[in-house]
Design an enzyme around this catalytic site. Structure first.
Site, PDB file in Angstrom:
ATOM      1  N   LYS A 168       0.854  -1.205   0.000  1.00  0.00           N
ATOM      2  CA  LYS A 168       0.000   0.000   0.000  1.00  0.00           C
ATOM      3  C   LYS A 168       0.878   1.238   0.000  1.00  0.00           C
ATOM      4  O   LYS A 168       1.557   1.517   0.988  1.00  0.00           O
ATOM      5  CB  LYS A 168      -0.849   0.030   1.265  1.00  0.00           C
ATOM      6  CG  LYS A 168      -2.115  -0.751   1.200  1.00  0.00           C
ATOM      7  CD  LYS A 168      -3.058  -0.217   2.284  1.00  0.00           C
ATOM      8  CE  LYS A 168      -3.953  -1.298   2.833  1.00  0.00           C
ATOM      9  NZ  LYS A 168      -4.490  -0.939   4.156  1.00  0.00           N
ATOM     10  N   ARG A 209     -12.091   7.912  18.754  1.00  0.00           N
ATOM     11  CA  ARG A 209     -12.758   9.204  18.542  1.00  0.00           C
ATOM     12  C   ARG A 209     -14.271   9.073  18.668  1.00  0.00           C
ATOM     13  O   ARG A 209     -14.961  10.065  18.826  1.00  0.00           O
ATOM     14  CB  ARG A 209     -12.402   9.751  17.156  1.00  0.00           C
ATOM     15  CG  ARG A 209     -10.982  10.257  17.056  1.00  0.00           C
ATOM     16  CD  ARG A 209     -10.547  10.413  15.622  1.00  0.00           C
ATOM     17  NE  ARG A 209     -10.567   9.109  14.978  1.00  0.00           N
ATOM     18  CZ  ARG A 209     -10.030   8.836  13.798  1.00  0.00           C
ATOM     19  NH1 ARG A 209      -9.444   9.797  13.120  1.00  0.00           N
ATOM     20  NH2 ARG A 209     -10.083   7.626  13.300  1.00  0.00           N
TER      21      ARG A 209
END
Ligand code: PNS
Length: 162
Positions: free
Chosen positions: A42, A92
Site C-alpha cells: 500500500k 474518537r
C-alpha cells in the site's frame, strides 16, 4: 520491571490526535513504543522513514517514547519483540470502536495481549490522517490539525504531486 506499551498505526502522517494519545500513554506506562506499521503493498503519501521522522518531531520530546518502523509484521509479533504488555488505541467515537474491537479481540486471541482504549480528546475528534490529506489536497487550511512540521511536509509533497 519496565512496563511497556505499543501505540501502533499507519501514521501517514501523524496528527495532533495521534500525538495526544501517545503523550497520554507515556504518562501511564514506563515506556511507549510508537510502531509505524507499514504494508509495502500500500503506497502512502509518506515513506515509512518520512513518517518516522515526522513522528520524532511530534513526540520526540517525551523521554520515555521511541518510534520504530515495522514492515509486513503482525502487531502481536511486534509487541512480543519489543516486550510490550498492552496495545494502546485512541477512540474518537463509535465508528472507531466498531473498527478497533475485532482487531483487539483478534490480537488477544493470537497472544493474549490486551488492547487499552483511551477516549480521544474531543478537540481532535474530527481529525484523521486521510481527512487531513483530502482537505490539504483541495486547498483547505490544515493548521491546528497537525504540527507545523507535518503541515509543511504535506504542502511540499502536494507541490511535487501537482
Ligand atoms: O492507523 P491505522 O491505519 O488505523 O492502523 C492500523 C494498524 C496498522 C494498527 C493495523 O492495521 C495493524 O495492526 N496492522 C498490522 C498487521 C496486523 O497485525 N493485522 C492483524 C490485526 S488484528
Amino acid at each position: 520491571m519496565t512496563r511497556r506499551c505499543v501505540c501502533p498505526g499507519s501514521y501517514d502522517p501523524v496528527t495532533l490526535g495521534h500525538a495526544d494519545v501517545v503523550e497520554r500513554a507515556a504518562a501511564l506506562w514506563d515506556e511507549v513504543v510508537v510502531a509505524v506499521l507499514h504494508n509495502p503493498a500500500k503506497a502512502g503519501m509518506f515513506s515509512p522513514e518520512e513518517r518516522r521522522k515526522l513522528l520524532e518531531d511530534a513526540v520526540g520530546h517525551l523521554p520515555n517514547v521511541r518510534v520504530e518502523v515495522f514492515a509486513n509484521r503482525l502487531l502481536v509479533d511486534v509487541c512480543t519483540e519489543v516486550g510490550a504488555e498492552a496495545i494502546i488505541k485512541g477512540l474518537r467515537g463509535d465508528t472507531d470502536f466498531a473498527y478497533e474491537l475485532p482487531m483487539a479481540l483478534m490480537n488477544r486471541h493470537l497472544t493474549g495481549i490486551e488492547t487499552v482504549f483511551l477516549p480521544g480528546d474531543p478537540r481532535f475528534a474530527h481529525i484523521s490522517s486521510s481527512l487531513i490529506k483530502e482537505v490539504a489536497r483541495l486547498g483547505g487550511d490544515i493548521s491546528g490539525l497537525v504540527g507545523d512540521g507535518v503541515r509543511d511536509a504535506l504542502l511540499a509533497r502536494l507541490q511535487t504531486e501537482s
